[in-house]
Write a protein that holds these residues in place. Sequence first.
Motif, PDB file in Angstrom:
ATOM      1  N   ASP A  89       7.635 -22.993  -4.416  1.00  0.00           N
ATOM      2  CA  ASP A  89       7.884 -22.014  -3.355  1.00  0.00           C
ATOM      3  C   ASP A  89       7.617 -22.116  -2.048  1.00  0.00           C
ATOM      4  O   ASP A  89       8.051 -21.896  -1.078  1.00  0.00           O
ATOM      5  CB  ASP A  89       7.932 -20.423  -3.953  1.00  0.00           C
ATOM      6  CG  ASP A  89       8.522 -20.150  -5.399  1.00  0.00           C
ATOM      7  OD1 ASP A  89       8.996 -19.373  -5.845  1.00  0.00           O
ATOM      8  OD2 ASP A  89       7.922 -21.075  -5.977  1.00  0.00           O
ATOM      9  N   GLU A 103       9.666 -14.445   1.871  1.00  0.00           N
ATOM     10  CA  GLU A 103       9.069 -13.781   0.730  1.00  0.00           C
ATOM     11  C   GLU A 103       7.676 -14.288   0.627  1.00  0.00           C
ATOM     12  O   GLU A 103       6.818 -13.394   0.325  1.00  0.00           O
ATOM     13  CB  GLU A 103       9.814 -14.278  -0.382  1.00  0.00           C
ATOM     14  CG  GLU A 103       9.184 -13.766  -1.759  1.00  0.00           C
ATOM     15  CD  GLU A 103      10.064 -13.991  -2.857  1.00  0.00           C
ATOM     16  OE1 GLU A 103      11.043 -14.846  -3.124  1.00  0.00           O
ATOM     17  OE2 GLU A 103       9.687 -13.223  -3.655  1.00  0.00           O
ATOM     18  N   GLU A 104       7.370 -15.501   0.532  1.00  0.00           N
ATOM     19  CA  GLU A 104       6.020 -15.944   0.517  1.00  0.00           C
ATOM     20  C   GLU A 104       5.103 -15.952   1.737  1.00  0.00           C
ATOM     21  O   GLU A 104       3.831 -16.197   1.500  1.00  0.00           O
ATOM     22  CB  GLU A 104       6.120 -17.441   0.064  1.00  0.00           C
ATOM     23  CG  GLU A 104       6.860 -17.888  -0.989  1.00  0.00           C
ATOM     24  CD  GLU A 104       6.973 -16.787  -2.209  1.00  0.00           C
ATOM     25  OE1 GLU A 104       5.765 -16.234  -2.486  1.00  0.00           O
ATOM     26  OE2 GLU A 104       7.808 -16.635  -2.932  1.00  0.00           O
ATOM     27  N   ASP A 156      14.493 -16.504   1.571  1.00  0.00           N
ATOM     28  CA  ASP A 156      13.827 -16.565   0.244  1.00  0.00           C
ATOM     29  C   ASP A 156      13.876 -18.171  -0.131  1.00  0.00           C
ATOM     30  O   ASP A 156      15.013 -18.740  -0.359  1.00  0.00           O
ATOM     31  CB  ASP A 156      14.706 -15.844  -0.780  1.00  0.00           C
ATOM     32  CG  ASP A 156      13.880 -15.889  -2.056  1.00  0.00           C
ATOM     33  OD1 ASP A 156      13.339 -16.753  -2.525  1.00  0.00           O
ATOM     34  OD2 ASP A 156      14.352 -14.864  -3.023  1.00  0.00           O
ATOM     35  N   LEU A 174      13.060 -19.959  -2.774  1.00  0.00           N
ATOM     36  CA  LEU A 174      13.478 -20.212  -3.857  1.00  0.00           C
ATOM     37  C   LEU A 174      13.929 -18.765  -4.807  1.00  0.00           C
ATOM     38  O   LEU A 174      12.920 -18.022  -5.341  1.00  0.00           O
ATOM     39  CB  LEU A 174      12.433 -20.862  -4.738  1.00  0.00           C
ATOM     40  CG  LEU A 174      12.522 -21.384  -6.077  1.00  0.00           C
ATOM     41  CD1 LEU A 174      13.702 -22.143  -6.500  1.00  0.00           C
ATOM     42  CD2 LEU A 174      11.547 -22.501  -6.670  1.00  0.00           C
ATOM     43  N   ASP A 175      15.220 -18.537  -4.672  1.00  0.00           N
ATOM     44  CA  ASP A 175      15.605 -17.336  -5.355  1.00  0.00           C
ATOM     45  C   ASP A 175      16.009 -17.764  -6.988  1.00  0.00           C
ATOM     46  O   ASP A 175      17.044 -18.581  -7.037  1.00  0.00           O
ATOM     47  CB  ASP A 175      16.766 -16.782  -4.824  1.00  0.00           C
ATOM     48  CG  ASP A 175      16.917 -15.513  -5.550  1.00  0.00           C
ATOM     49  OD1 ASP A 175      16.250 -14.489  -5.338  1.00  0.00           O
ATOM     50  OD2 ASP A 175      18.285 -15.528  -5.753  1.00  0.00           O
ATOM     51  N   THR A 190      13.240 -18.065  -9.263  1.00  0.00           N
ATOM     52  CA  THR A 190      11.662 -18.799  -9.348  1.00  0.00           C
ATOM     53  C   THR A 190      11.582 -19.038 -11.100  1.00  0.00           C
ATOM     54  O   THR A 190      11.186 -19.936 -11.532  1.00  0.00           O
ATOM     55  CB  THR A 190      10.667 -18.162  -8.862  1.00  0.00           C
ATOM     56  OG1 THR A 190      10.866 -18.365  -7.416  1.00  0.00           O
ATOM     57  CG2 THR A 190       9.078 -19.044  -9.175  1.00  0.00           C
TER      58      THR A 190
HETATM   59 CA    CA Z   1      11.947 -16.226  -4.094  1.00  0.00          CA
END
Ligand code: CA
Length: 264
Positions: free
Chosen positions: A46, A69-70, A85, A87-88, A90
């Motif tokens: 991610d 997000e991260e 995002d 990686l939606d 995860t």
């Molecule tokens: Ca994510």
Amino acid sequence: MQLKEITESVCDLCLKVGDFILKQQDVVREQDVEVKSLNSLVSYVDKKAEEQLIKGLSKIVPAAGFIAEEGTETKQGEIYNWVVDPLDGTTNFLHGIPVYAISVALFKNGKPIVGVVYELGKKELFSASLNGGAFLNGEAIHVSENQVLANSLLATGFPYYNFDRVDAFLDLLKTLFEKTRGVRRLGSAATDLAYVACGRFDAFFEYGLNAWDVAAGALLVQEAGGKVSDYTGGENYFFGGEIMAGSKGLYAEVLILLNSKMNT
Ligand code: CA
Ligand code: IPD
Ligand code: CA
């Protein structure tokens, strides 16, 4: 740059970052998994994917900031912001379930003008730009034309960290089980919305989501002819933590059920 060119550049970038994520599917291990909060998982995949996206997006609209997000970049833009995002889905990714996506939107003054969802399990690239329509792998897409709830297929996300509204949610599901063909839980909100946009689902609803989960998907649905709102029919669905999206024919009927069960 025109919106069309921006959208194409975002698509190219997502395809590249998507290759990176797919290559990690067989490399990532249990010891790479960190727990951010209850049932909220993350790995280097991610984070690295987000860094790659931010590097690429910074070149496409240099003045834009980021809501990612991260949190690998937190610079805010005055007018433009990328909502990312990397990686939606995860949890799906880490468990080897092939439904997960990259979701990228460009906001202008708080509203999306570009949205791209690249679902990696089926390698499907969904894209939209404001007033420019919605596309799947370059072909125009539209929401479902079905107007009969009994013939509909819906999608949602199950609560996994905030159980305050779970009783009302289960009551709503009971009603929907009886009135529809079924309710799916794919595990990727961005994909759920993309599937509403292309007519596979008639409607999607979920609470407890963040702007990066839904920013691109909401524009896809609207540009494909569908409707998006919060659970009261209002516009607070990016930062208000609840979203409902549906086809023109069934949005209103599902919203009434949602509103009556979840907001009483
Ligand atoms: Ca994510
Ligand atoms: C999650 C997915 C999932 C939804 C969660 C999201 P993540 O995103 O969209 O479908 O139910 O609420 O947080 O954490 O995999 O990016
Ligand atoms: Ca997400």
